[in-house]
Design an enzyme around this catalytic site. Structure first.
Site, PDB file in Angstrom:
ATOM      1  N   SER A  46      -1.582 111.424 -50.367  1.00  0.00           N
ATOM      2  CA  SER A  46      -0.984 111.698 -49.051  1.00  0.00           C
ATOM      3  C   SER A  46      -0.269 110.454 -48.536  1.00  0.00           C
ATOM      4  O   SER A  46       0.456 110.526 -47.548  1.00  0.00           O
ATOM      5  CB  SER A  46      -2.065 112.133 -48.053  1.00  0.00           C
ATOM      6  OG  SER A  46      -3.148 111.223 -48.062  1.00  0.00           O
ATOM      7  N   ASP A  84      -6.606 109.303 -55.896  1.00  0.00           N
ATOM      8  CA  ASP A  84      -5.885 110.465 -56.428  1.00  0.00           C
ATOM      9  C   ASP A  84      -5.071 110.085 -57.644  1.00  0.00           C
ATOM     10  O   ASP A  84      -4.364 109.066 -57.635  1.00  0.00           O
ATOM     11  CB  ASP A  84      -4.893 110.989 -55.374  1.00  0.00           C
ATOM     12  CG  ASP A  84      -5.485 112.075 -54.508  1.00  0.00           C
ATOM     13  OD1 ASP A  84      -6.375 112.799 -54.980  1.00  0.00           O
ATOM     14  OD2 ASP A  84      -5.046 112.188 -53.345  1.00  0.00           O
ATOM     15  N   GLU A 114      -5.916 117.550 -59.061  1.00  0.00           N
ATOM     16  CA  GLU A 114      -5.691 118.858 -58.446  1.00  0.00           C
ATOM     17  C   GLU A 114      -5.545 119.938 -59.516  1.00  0.00           C
ATOM     18  O   GLU A 114      -4.699 119.804 -60.414  1.00  0.00           O
ATOM     19  CB  GLU A 114      -4.414 118.829 -57.594  1.00  0.00           C
ATOM     20  CG  GLU A 114      -4.515 117.887 -56.409  1.00  0.00           C
ATOM     21  CD  GLU A 114      -3.258 117.886 -55.548  1.00  0.00           C
ATOM     22  OE1 GLU A 114      -2.344 118.711 -55.774  1.00  0.00           O
ATOM     23  OE2 GLU A 114      -3.202 117.041 -54.628  1.00  0.00           O
ATOM     24  N   GLU A 181      -9.372 122.604 -50.139  1.00  0.00           N
ATOM     25  CA  GLU A 181      -8.443 122.409 -49.014  1.00  0.00           C
ATOM     26  C   GLU A 181      -7.880 123.746 -48.526  1.00  0.00           C
ATOM     27  O   GLU A 181      -7.411 124.569 -49.334  1.00  0.00           O
ATOM     28  CB  GLU A 181      -7.300 121.486 -49.487  1.00  0.00           C
ATOM     29  CG  GLU A 181      -6.240 121.239 -48.425  1.00  0.00           C
ATOM     30  CD  GLU A 181      -5.328 120.060 -48.718  1.00  0.00           C
ATOM     31  OE1 GLU A 181      -5.584 119.315 -49.700  1.00  0.00           O
ATOM     32  OE2 GLU A 181      -4.353 119.894 -47.967  1.00  0.00           O
TER      33      GLU A 181
END
Ligand code: KIV
Length: 263
Positions: A46, A84, A114, A181
């Site tokens: 992010s 991440d 992810e 999420e």
């Protein structure tokens, strides 16, 4: 304050105690997060949005993640530090191994990826080689173009059950944590009950084992405050107090409340 380990987090889940996760991208905020007693720090991709001003996380590179991991690590030796893996840095197993090694050598103690079932072999391979992995299911921002936008996921029973099954596959492959999420609160609860490992929610309701927020969102300084976030600086007179309040509200279950959740 004690150092956070994966076993501490598992023990907290077993005892029904919630823990707090927050993103950090630099040394100063990292120190404040440690001082606040937050359990896990996430160097999130992010940073593409909140540090670099991009409209997605897709342009973020491994070198950028490694740089931010290094400077966050310098400010913080107590929280568990998770980083991440950015877009396309784990598209195949060799890439995943090389890039995870770079992030671990920069100071990460765990990497986050992810995706669902397609990552099972990669998760197995990384964890077998001593690299702890956190899965990330539900709304996966690196797939924003495939998903057709930043939308709530798992609203239909079939997609909800598929998400749970894929998270279970990641757990079986060796994942130690799962982030979920933007899903209905009922799915956040079901997922946390179905998995033995801790589930960290963001926009996934009050019943996950932990919560994570993007630092700039919880300080109310992002361009747009997502529905699932809360401005903790509103009712606190300093950034340090706001971060402490976030941790306390997560642990007590006061955050998130209905206005931050999806049905
Ligand atoms: O990149 C990030 O900050 C994240 C959180 C939103 C979970 O992945």
């Amino acid at each position: 304050m004690k150092t956070t380990t994966i076993s501490n987090l598992n023990a907290m889940k077993a005892a029904g105690d919630k823990f707090a996760v927050i993103t950090a991208y630099d040394y100063t905020f990292s120190r404040m997060i440690e001082t606040a007693g937050i359990e896990v720090t996430l160097v999130g991709d992010s940073l593409g949005n909140v540090i670099q001003g991009r409209d997605s996380t897709i342009p973020v590179t491994v070198d950028e993640m490694a740089y931010h991991t290094e400077i966050v690590k310098r400010g913080n030796s107590r929280t568990l530090l998770m980083t991440d893996m950015p877009f396309m840095s784990y598209a195949n197993e060799n890439q995943a191994m090389e890039n995870a090694a770079i992030l671990m050598q920069a100071g990460a103690q765990m990497v986050k990826l992810e995706g669902g079932e397609w990552l099972a072999e990669t998760v197995y391979m990384l964890t077998e080689r001593g690299i702890p992995v956190c899965g990330h299911v539900g709304l996966t921002p690196q797939s924003v173009h495939k998903l057709g936008g930043y939308k709530v996921q798992g609203k239909e029973e079939e997609s909800a059950q598929q998400m749970i099954a894929e998270a279970q596959i990641l757990e079986e492959a060796g994942a130690d944590l799962i982030v979920v999420e933007c899903v209905p609160s009922s799915l956040g609860r079901e997922l946390s009950q179905a998995l033995h490992i801790p589930v960290i929610g963001i926009g996934a309701g009050p019943d996950t084992d932990a919560q994570v927020l993007v630092l700039q969102d919880m300080l109310g300084i992002s361009q747009r405050l997502p529905k699932f976030s809360k401005n903790f600086l509103d009712q606190n007179s300093s950034i340090q107090e706001a971060i402490i309040a976030y941790g306390n509200e997560v642990r007590s279950g006061a955050f998130p409340c209905a206005e931050h959740c999806f049905k």
